[in-house]
Design a protein around this motif. Sequence first.
Motif, PDB file in Angstrom:
ATOM      1  N   GLU A  71       0.807  -1.219   0.000  1.00 36.48           N
ATOM      2  CA  GLU A  71       0.000   0.000   0.000  1.00 36.48           C
ATOM      3  C   GLU A  71       0.846   1.277   0.000  1.00 36.48           C
ATOM      4  O   GLU A  71       0.326   2.372  -0.173  1.00 36.48           O
ATOM      5  CB  GLU A  71      -0.922   0.000   1.216  1.00 36.48           C
ATOM      6  CG  GLU A  71      -1.918  -1.153   1.209  1.00 36.48           C
ATOM      7  CD  GLU A  71      -2.735  -1.214   2.492  1.00 36.48           C
ATOM      8  OE1 GLU A  71      -2.571  -0.307   3.342  1.00 36.48           O
ATOM      9  OE2 GLU A  71      -3.528  -2.167   2.644  1.00 36.48           O
ATOM     10  N   LYS A  72       2.156   1.129   0.238  1.00 32.41           N
ATOM     11  CA  LYS A  72       3.096   2.250   0.247  1.00 32.41           C
ATOM     12  C   LYS A  72       2.692   3.321   1.261  1.00 32.41           C
ATOM     13  O   LYS A  72       2.669   4.519   0.966  1.00 32.41           O
ATOM     14  CB  LYS A  72       3.221   2.877  -1.148  1.00 32.41           C
ATOM     15  CG  LYS A  72       3.796   1.926  -2.188  1.00 32.41           C
ATOM     16  CD  LYS A  72       3.951   2.597  -3.534  1.00 32.41           C
ATOM     17  CE  LYS A  72       4.513   1.635  -4.573  1.00 32.41           C
ATOM     18  NZ  LYS A  72       4.659   2.266  -5.895  1.00 32.41           N
ATOM     19  N   ASN A  73       2.345   2.877   2.455  1.00 31.23           N
ATOM     20  CA  ASN A  73       2.044   3.840   3.520  1.00 31.23           C
ATOM     21  C   ASN A  73       2.397   3.253   4.875  1.00 31.23           C
ATOM     22  O   ASN A  73       2.571   2.043   5.020  1.00 31.23           O
ATOM     23  CB  ASN A  73       0.566   4.274   3.486  1.00 31.23           C
ATOM     24  CG  ASN A  73      -0.392   3.125   3.732  1.00 31.23           C
ATOM     25  OD1 ASN A  73      -0.172   2.290   4.593  1.00 31.23           O
ATOM     26  ND2 ASN A  73      -1.473   3.077   2.973  1.00 31.23           N
ATOM     27  N   GLY A  74       2.534   4.147   5.861  1.00 30.75           N
ATOM     28  CA  GLY A  74       2.896   3.711   7.203  1.00 30.75           C
ATOM     29  C   GLY A  74       1.971   4.325   8.231  1.00 30.75           C
ATOM     30  O   GLY A  74       1.281   5.315   7.974  1.00 30.75           O
ATOM     31  N   ARG A  75       1.980   3.728   9.432  1.00 28.74           N
ATOM     32  CA  ARG A  75       1.193   4.299  10.516  1.00 28.74           C
ATOM     33  C   ARG A  75       1.815   3.935  11.853  1.00 28.74           C
ATOM     34  O   ARG A  75       2.557   2.948  11.974  1.00 28.74           O
ATOM     35  CB  ARG A  75      -0.259   3.824  10.462  1.00 28.74           C
ATOM     36  CG  ARG A  75      -0.479   2.333  10.703  1.00 28.74           C
ATOM     37  CD  ARG A  75      -1.934   1.988  10.489  1.00 28.74           C
ATOM     38  NE  ARG A  75      -2.208   0.577  10.704  1.00 28.74           N
ATOM     39  CZ  ARG A  75      -2.577   0.061  11.874  1.00 28.74           C
ATOM     40  NH1 ARG A  75      -2.671   0.843  12.943  1.00 28.74           N
ATOM     41  NH2 ARG A  75      -2.831  -1.231  11.993  1.00 28.74           N
ATOM     42  N   HIS A  76       1.532   4.762  12.844  1.00 29.90           N
ATOM     43  CA  HIS A  76       2.018   4.563  14.204  1.00 29.90           C
ATOM     44  C   HIS A  76       1.255   3.416  14.854  1.00 29.90           C
ATOM     45  O   HIS A  76       0.044   3.304  14.723  1.00 29.90           O
ATOM     46  CB  HIS A  76       1.823   5.853  15.004  1.00 29.90           C
ATOM     47  CG  HIS A  76       2.179   5.730  16.439  1.00 29.90           C
ATOM     48  ND1 HIS A  76       1.256   5.486  17.421  1.00 29.90           N
ATOM     49  CD2 HIS A  76       3.378   5.818  17.071  1.00 29.90           C
ATOM     50  CE1 HIS A  76       1.856   5.431  18.602  1.00 29.90           C
ATOM     51  NE2 HIS A  76       3.140   5.624  18.408  1.00 29.90           N
ATOM     52  N   LEU A  77       1.993   2.531  15.557  1.00 27.32           N
ATOM     53  CA  LEU A  77       1.354   1.412  16.216  1.00 27.32           C
ATOM     54  C   LEU A  77       1.343   1.536  17.736  1.00 27.32           C
ATOM     55  O   LEU A  77       0.347   1.292  18.385  1.00 27.32           O
ATOM     56  CB  LEU A  77       2.062   0.098  15.851  1.00 27.32           C
ATOM     57  CG  LEU A  77       1.914  -0.392  14.412  1.00 27.32           C
ATOM     58  CD1 LEU A  77       2.669  -1.695  14.236  1.00 27.32           C
ATOM     59  CD2 LEU A  77       0.453  -0.584  14.043  1.00 27.32           C
ATOM     60  N   LYS A  78       2.471   1.930  18.323  1.00 26.89           N
ATOM     61  CA  LYS A  78       2.605   1.820  19.767  1.00 26.89           C
ATOM     62  C   LYS A  78       3.752   2.681  20.243  1.00 26.89           C
ATOM     63  O   LYS A  78       4.701   2.933  19.524  1.00 26.89           O
ATOM     64  CB  LYS A  78       2.864   0.337  20.139  1.00 26.89           C
ATOM     65  CG  LYS A  78       2.946   0.050  21.625  1.00 26.89           C
ATOM     66  CD  LYS A  78       1.595   0.119  22.313  1.00 26.89           C
ATOM     67  CE  LYS A  78       1.712  -0.282  23.768  1.00 26.89           C
ATOM     68  NZ  LYS A  78       0.449  -0.152  24.502  1.00 26.89           N
ATOM     69  N   THR A  79       3.694   3.136  21.501  1.00 24.76           N
ATOM     70  CA  THR A  79       4.789   3.853  22.149  1.00 24.76           C
ATOM     71  C   THR A  79       5.166   3.093  23.415  1.00 24.76           C
ATOM     72  O   THR A  79       4.671   3.378  24.500  1.00 24.76           O
ATOM     73  CB  THR A  79       4.379   5.290  22.495  1.00 24.76           C
ATOM     74  OG1 THR A  79       3.953   5.943  21.300  1.00 24.76           O
ATOM     75  CG2 THR A  79       5.554   6.060  23.082  1.00 24.76           C
ATOM     76  N   PRO A  80       6.044   2.082  23.298  1.00 28.68           N
ATOM     77  CA  PRO A  80       6.306   1.219  24.445  1.00 28.68           C
ATOM     78  C   PRO A  80       7.470   1.630  25.331  1.00 28.68           C
ATOM     79  O   PRO A  80       7.423   1.501  26.532  1.00 28.68           O
ATOM     80  CB  PRO A  80       6.599  -0.130  23.787  1.00 28.68           C
ATOM     81  CG  PRO A  80       7.210   0.229  22.475  1.00 28.68           C
ATOM     82  CD  PRO A  80       6.631   1.574  22.072  1.00 28.68           C
ATOM     83  N   TYR A  81       8.583   2.130  24.719  1.00 26.28           N
ATOM     84  CA  TYR A  81       9.787   2.375  25.497  1.00 26.28           C
ATOM     85  C   TYR A  81      10.769   3.174  24.663  1.00 26.28           C
ATOM     86  O   TYR A  81      10.715   3.165  23.443  1.00 26.28           O
ATOM     87  CB  TYR A  81      10.450   1.057  25.913  1.00 26.28           C
ATOM     88  CG  TYR A  81      10.555   0.066  24.779  1.00 26.28           C
ATOM     89  CD1 TYR A  81      11.514   0.214  23.780  1.00 26.28           C
ATOM     90  CD2 TYR A  81       9.656  -0.994  24.676  1.00 26.28           C
ATOM     91  CE1 TYR A  81      11.595  -0.664  22.737  1.00 26.28           C
ATOM     92  CE2 TYR A  81       9.735  -1.884  23.614  1.00 26.28           C
ATOM     93  CZ  TYR A  81      10.702  -1.722  22.662  1.00 26.28           C
ATOM     94  OH  TYR A  81      10.770  -2.594  21.617  1.00 26.28           O
ATOM     95  N   PRO A  82      11.721   3.882  25.314  1.00 24.98           N
ATOM     96  CA  PRO A  82      12.739   4.591  24.540  1.00 24.98           C
ATOM     97  C   PRO A  82      13.665   3.596  23.852  1.00 24.98           C
ATOM     98  O   PRO A  82      14.034   2.585  24.427  1.00 24.98           O
ATOM     99  CB  PRO A  82      13.503   5.390  25.601  1.00 24.98           C
ATOM    100  CG  PRO A  82      12.710   5.297  26.845  1.00 24.98           C
ATOM    101  CD  PRO A  82      11.865   4.069  26.744  1.00 24.98           C
TER     102      PRO A  82
END
Length: 301
Positions: A281-292
Amino acid sequence: MNDQVFQTLKNLPNPLDQSQCVLHKYELLICGGYEQRECYSYHTLKNEYKFICEYPSDVILMGHCVVKLADNNKNSNQLSLLSFGGYKASRHTLVMKYVSVWGNISNKLDKLNNYNQWVPFTDNHNHPIIIGRESDNHCGVRAVIGGSSNHLLFITYYRAKISLFDLNTFQFIKHDKLPTDNDIWYHCFVPKLENGQGQEMMKTNKQNNQMLLFCKHTGLSIEYDEDNNTFQFYQLPVCDDIAPFYAYAYVCINDIIIFFGGNGWIGSVFSKSVHKYSIREKNGRHLKTPYPAHYLIVLQY
């Protein structure tokens, strides 16, 4: 994505930074890190580590790259690894014949056959080969294997260069410039896989290879015509959330690239996020913010 997606695993015996990893059956081979020479096998079913070896004492690891070399015997328990890279004078090029440390191969047999130890990469006359020209900076280098016989090493590196090394003739056969104003290092570089899965690089015809590269706001689809020895570059969209970053960990699973963390460089800003990029699909998206996370592991299948 919920918290149950992330599972806490057993810690490494020694912390490693800028590691390179290769998946082999149920093992994750962890090959050194920044100025750290230890190599381990992590057993994904047992959640345990075993020591494999250390890099030679004269090798300074600084942004190195490890790839799995092609093996025509798919059922072989032996795996060949190529390790190279580093900053100019500290560059190395080594190979390892790996046999599982979880099996019954004795240490004596390992040493007799040079198994499970890094040795110089040599040509057909046993002359040592260093991959890279004197002027090349291979700190943060990334590479993939391709070609009609899986004999070509595609190398992308600082500042924005791509080179092609023939593993059969031990010679560079192509050097080119990537169409970007970004410095390309510690980046994502993966083959576009056949049918979205497996280990074989996609070929638009018998002699054409396809790869993907991401670093900061640069996204590229790269095609190589083996018959004519030419590259073609096509721009890909990069989602805004990941565009400021490089030095992320990444893994390519079927049609998906997953990015973990990243380094923003300016102001020492580190990403805590996980992003998914769809190749189809040539696209991206944010999934999660778990840790630095920054300067993380690259996983090679």
